[in-house]
Scaffold this motif. Structure first.
Motif, PDB file in Angstrom:
ATOM      1  N   ALA A 193     -15.504   8.007  -7.799  1.00 62.85           N
ATOM      2  CA  ALA A 193     -15.483   9.007  -6.780  1.00 62.85           C
ATOM      3  C   ALA A 193     -14.567   9.851  -6.864  1.00 62.85           C
ATOM      4  O   ALA A 193     -14.300  11.055  -6.479  1.00 62.85           O
ATOM      5  N   ILE A 194     -13.180   9.181  -7.121  1.00 63.69           N
ATOM      6  CA  ILE A 194     -11.984  10.085  -7.198  1.00 63.69           C
ATOM      7  C   ILE A 194     -12.210  11.082  -8.333  1.00 63.69           C
ATOM      8  O   ILE A 194     -11.968  12.366  -8.249  1.00 63.69           O
ATOM      9  N   ILE A 203      -0.828  -5.009  -7.393  1.00 66.01           N
ATOM     10  CA  ILE A 203      -2.121  -4.540  -7.627  1.00 66.01           C
ATOM     11  C   ILE A 203      -2.723  -5.758  -8.544  1.00 66.01           C
ATOM     12  O   ILE A 203      -4.049  -6.121  -8.018  1.00 66.01           O
ATOM     13  N   GLY A 204      -2.193  -6.350  -9.492  1.00 70.33           N
ATOM     14  CA  GLY A 204      -2.477  -7.218 -10.281  1.00 70.33           C
ATOM     15  C   GLY A 204      -3.063  -8.666  -9.822  1.00 70.33           C
ATOM     16  O   GLY A 204      -3.872  -9.391 -10.156  1.00 70.33           O
ATOM     17  N   ALA A 205      -1.862  -8.953  -8.860  1.00 72.12           N
ATOM     18  CA  ALA A 205      -1.991 -10.356  -8.350  1.00 72.12           C
ATOM     19  C   ALA A 205      -2.050 -10.527  -6.772  1.00 72.12           C
ATOM     20  O   ALA A 205      -2.958 -10.979  -6.194  1.00 72.12           O
ATOM     21  N   ILE A 206      -0.884  -9.974  -6.093  1.00 71.26           N
ATOM     22  CA  ILE A 206      -0.736 -10.148  -4.556  1.00 71.26           C
ATOM     23  C   ILE A 206      -1.891  -9.632  -3.873  1.00 71.26           C
ATOM     24  O   ILE A 206      -2.476 -10.394  -3.008  1.00 71.26           O
ATOM     25  N   ARG A 207      -2.527  -8.516  -4.095  1.00 71.19           N
ATOM     26  CA  ARG A 207      -3.367  -7.882  -3.318  1.00 71.19           C
ATOM     27  C   ARG A 207      -4.856  -9.065  -3.309  1.00 71.19           C
ATOM     28  O   ARG A 207      -5.574  -9.289  -2.510  1.00 71.19           O
ATOM     29  N   SER A 218      -6.740   1.186  -6.337  1.00 67.57           N
ATOM     30  CA  SER A 218      -6.401  -0.097  -5.938  1.00 67.57           C
ATOM     31  C   SER A 218      -5.835   0.191  -4.618  1.00 67.57           C
ATOM     32  O   SER A 218      -6.020  -0.737  -3.624  1.00 67.57           O
ATOM     33  N   LEU A 219      -5.018   1.054  -4.258  1.00 67.04           N
ATOM     34  CA  LEU A 219      -4.392   1.082  -3.065  1.00 67.04           C
ATOM     35  C   LEU A 219      -5.056   1.881  -2.099  1.00 67.04           C
ATOM     36  O   LEU A 219      -5.147   1.540  -0.920  1.00 67.04           O
ATOM     37  N   SER A 220      -6.044   2.767  -2.462  1.00 69.42           N
ATOM     38  CA  SER A 220      -6.924   3.594  -1.308  1.00 69.42           C
ATOM     39  C   SER A 220      -8.175   3.027  -1.028  1.00 69.42           C
ATOM     40  O   SER A 220      -8.899   3.214   0.010  1.00 69.42           O
ATOM     41  N   GLY A 221      -8.715   2.012  -2.164  1.00 70.96           N
ATOM     42  CA  GLY A 221     -10.291   1.548  -1.928  1.00 70.96           C
ATOM     43  C   GLY A 221     -11.290   2.374  -2.374  1.00 70.96           C
ATOM     44  O   GLY A 221     -12.431   2.042  -2.353  1.00 70.96           O
ATOM     45  N   GLU A 222     -10.994   3.790  -2.938  1.00 74.72           N
ATOM     46  CA  GLU A 222     -11.968   4.686  -3.189  1.00 74.72           C
ATOM     47  C   GLU A 222     -12.247   4.361  -4.779  1.00 74.72           C
ATOM     48  O   GLU A 222     -11.359   3.917  -5.332  1.00 74.72           O
ATOM     49  N   VAL A 228      -1.830  10.735  -5.534  1.00 71.81           N
ATOM     50  CA  VAL A 228      -1.319   9.215  -5.737  1.00 71.81           C
ATOM     51  C   VAL A 228       0.047   9.315  -5.092  1.00 71.81           C
ATOM     52  O   VAL A 228       0.414   7.956  -4.709  1.00 71.81           O
ATOM     53  N   GLY A 229       1.098  10.138  -5.454  1.00 73.11           N
ATOM     54  CA  GLY A 229       2.428   9.824  -4.777  1.00 73.11           C
ATOM     55  C   GLY A 229       2.564   9.820  -3.443  1.00 73.11           C
ATOM     56  O   GLY A 229       3.137   8.962  -2.862  1.00 73.11           O
ATOM     57  N   ASP A 230       1.479  10.604  -2.549  1.00 74.65           N
ATOM     58  CA  ASP A 230       1.615  10.203  -1.272  1.00 74.65           C
ATOM     59  C   ASP A 230       0.905   8.798  -0.809  1.00 74.65           C
ATOM     60  O   ASP A 230       1.267   8.351   0.221  1.00 74.65           O
ATOM     61  N   ILE A 231      -0.030   8.401  -1.655  1.00 73.43           N
ATOM     62  CA  ILE A 231      -0.612   7.089  -1.102  1.00 73.43           C
ATOM     63  C   ILE A 231       0.480   6.099  -1.584  1.00 73.43           C
ATOM     64  O   ILE A 231       0.573   5.133  -0.696  1.00 73.43           O
ATOM     65  N   VAL A 232       1.175   6.197  -2.610  1.00 69.60           N
ATOM     66  CA  VAL A 232       2.276   5.169  -2.734  1.00 69.60           C
ATOM     67  C   VAL A 232       3.361   5.303  -1.900  1.00 69.60           C
ATOM     68  O   VAL A 232       3.848   4.254  -1.281  1.00 69.60           O
ATOM     69  N   PHE A 233       3.657   6.364  -1.419  1.00 69.85           N
ATOM     70  CA  PHE A 233       4.654   6.558  -0.485  1.00 69.85           C
ATOM     71  C   PHE A 233       4.291   5.855   0.793  1.00 69.85           C
ATOM     72  O   PHE A 233       5.246   5.157   1.313  1.00 69.85           O
ATOM     73  N   ASP A 234       3.104   5.986   1.442  1.00 67.05           N
ATOM     74  CA  ASP A 234       2.621   5.572   2.496  1.00 67.05           C
ATOM     75  C   ASP A 234       2.626   3.899   2.478  1.00 67.05           C
ATOM     76  O   ASP A 234       2.912   3.373   3.424  1.00 67.05           O
ATOM     77  N   PHE A 235       1.998   3.462   1.284  1.00 61.39           N
ATOM     78  CA  PHE A 235       1.738   1.965   1.257  1.00 61.39           C
ATOM     79  C   PHE A 235       3.333   1.302   1.017  1.00 61.39           C
ATOM     80  O   PHE A 235       3.581   0.413   1.881  1.00 61.39           O
ATOM     81  N   LEU A 236       4.279   2.093   0.308  1.00 65.59           N
ATOM     82  CA  LEU A 236       5.640   1.430   0.406  1.00 65.59           C
ATOM     83  C   LEU A 236       6.226   1.553   1.778  1.00 65.59           C
ATOM     84  O   LEU A 236       7.104   0.621   2.188  1.00 65.59           O
TER      85      LEU A 236
END
Ligand code: TYM
Length: 329
Positions: free
Chosen positions: A256-257, A20-24, A248-252, A273-281
Motif C-alpha cells: 500500500a505504501i 521492530i525485530g523483537a520487542i514489538r 512496522s511502525l504505521s501498520g500500513e 518515515v521521519g515523522d512516523i519515527v519522530f512520533d513513535f519515539l
C-alpha cells in the motif's frame, strides 16, 4: 496456553531494530501466550563491559520493555543473572554441544573472520547458555530477529539430543521471526544490520535518541540513484529499509505504501518515515520517563525473578536427576 520466551542483551542502547525485530512481537503476543522476557546480562559479559554502563543499560532496558507496552501482569520479566539456574543448565548443555556446532555459528564466525582479538570462551559457548534460557521454561516459541534464528535452531537440536539420550525432558522450541522487519538495516550502510555496536551514530536509531535528531537521521539515510520507490531489497536496500520501518511502525502494508508513492520522490518518503519515527519515539520516551520516575522497576523485577526462579529450580532438579546427579533424597 503455549509458552513464549525471549531476551535482549543490555549492551549499548536499544535500537529501532531491536524494537521492530523483537520487542514489538513480545507486546503483540503477550495476551495469547505465557510469556517470559528477560535481560540477558550473562550474555552481555561475553564481551568487555563497563560495570557502571552495564547497570545503566540494564535499568534502561527494563524501563524500555515497560514503555514499549509489556505488561508485568501478563509477562514474567526477569534478570538472567538473578536466576542462577541459567548458568547451571548452560553448563550441562555445553557438555552436550559439539565444538563443530559452535564453530558454525555465524556470529562467532563473523567475529573470527574479521580477525577480532580478545574473543572469550564465553563468546564461543554463548549459544549453549542461550539454549538453557529457552529450554528452562519449555518455550514453544522464541520471537527473535533473523540474526538469532540459528541460535534457536541449536537450542532445538540440543533439546532433541538430550531427550533422545535421557528421555523426555525439554520441549522443542521454534524461532518466530516477524514477516516484516526481521532484519532492519543500518541507515548509512543498508546491507548491514542496524546494530547497537555500529560506530557511525547516523546509521542507527536508538530508542532514546532525541526524536528530532532521529528524524534527521532518516532524512540523511543512504538510498540509491534509481529514483523510484519499490520494495526491492536486492537492488534498492536503502529504500526497502525505509519501507520496512514505515510499515512496522504505521501498520500500513508495504504494498500500500509503494502504491501511494508511485511517481513521488525519496524526499517525500523520508519526510513521512521521519515523522512516523519522530512520533513513535516521542510517545515512547514520554512513557519511559514516567516509568523511571514511578520507581516500579525494582518491584517488577523482584516479582519476575521470584517466579522465574521457581520454574527454573524445578527444571534443573529434573535435569540433574536425568544426568544421575541426585544422590541425596
Ligand atoms: P540482541 O540483544 O543482540 O538482540 C535482541 C533482539 O533484537 C533483534 N535484533 C534485530 N531485529 C531486527 N533488525 C535488527 N537490526 C536487529 N538487531 C537486533 C535480535 O534478533 C534479538 O531478537 N542472544 C540474544 C539474546 C538472548 C536471547 C536468549 C534471545 C539471550 N538468550 C534466549 C532469545 C532467547 C541477543 O544477543 O540478542
Amino acid at each position: 496456553m503455549q509458552t513464549m520466551l525471549s531476551g535482549i542483551k543490555p549492551t549499548g542502547r536499544l535500537t529501532l531494530g531491536n524494537y521492530i525485530g523483537a520487542i514489538r512481537q513480545f507486546v503483540e503476543y503477550q495476551d495469547e501466550y505465557e510469556m517470559y522476557i528477560f535481560i540477558a546480562n550473562l550474555h552481555a559479559i561475553t564481551v568487555a563491559e563497563d560495570p557502571t554502563e552495564l547497570k545503566r543499560n540494564t535499568k534502561d532496558l527494563i524501563a524500555l520493555y515497560l514503555a514499549c507496552g509489556l505488561d508485568p501482569q501478563k509477562v514474567t520479566l526477569f534478570l538472567q543473572s538473578d536466576v542462577h539456574q541459567h548458568a547451571e543448565l548452560g553448563w550441562m548443555l555445553t557438555c552436550h554441544t559439539y565444538m563443530g556446532e559452535l564453530q558454525r555459528m555465524t556470529q562467532y564466525k563473523d567475529k573470527t573472520a574479521k580477525g577480532e582479538t580478545g574473543i572469550t570462551a564465553g563468546l564461543f559457548t554463548y549459544p549453549c547458555l542461550m539454549a538453557a534460557d529457552i529450554l528452562m521454561y519449555d518455550a514453544d516459541f522464541v520471537p527473535v530477529g533473523v540474526d538469532q534464528k540459528q541460535h534457536v535452531e541449536l537450542a532445538r537440536d540440543l533439546a532433541e539430543r538430550f531427550n533422545n539420550r535421557y528421555g523426555e525432558t525439554f520441549r522443542i522450541p521454534q524461532p518466530l521471526t516477524p514477516k516484516v522487519g526481521a532484519k532492519i538495516y543500518s541507515l548509512q550502510n543498508p546491507t548491514k544490520k542496524m546494530s547497537k555496536s555500529e560506530a557511525n551514530p547516523k546509521g542507527t536509531i536508538d530508542l532514546l535518541d532525541d526524536p528530532a535528531q532521529a528524524r534527521n537521521k532518516i532524512k540523511s539515510a543512504v538510498t540509491d540513484s534509481l529514483g523510484v520507490i519499490n520494495y526491492d531489497p536486492q537492488n534498492q536496500p536503502g529504500v526497502s529499509n525505509l519501507l520496512m520501518i514505515h510499515s512496522s511502525l504505521s501498520g500500513e502494508s508495504i504494498d500500500a505504501i509503494v502504491e501511494r508513492y508511485q511517481g513521488k520522490g525519496y524526499g517525500e518518503l523520508k519526510k513521512e518515515v521521519g515523522d512516523i519515527v519522530f512520533d513513535f519515539l516521542s510517545d515512547l520516551q514520554k512513557r519511559y520517563k514516567e516509568i523511571v520516575a514511578s520507581g516500579v522497576i525494582e518491584e517488577v523485577l523482584r516479582e519476575g525473578n521470584a517466579k522465574a526462579s521457581r520454574i527454573a529450580e524445578k527444571k534443573v532438579r529434573k535435569v540433574k536427576k536425568k544426568l544421575g546427579f541426585q544422590i541425596l533424597k
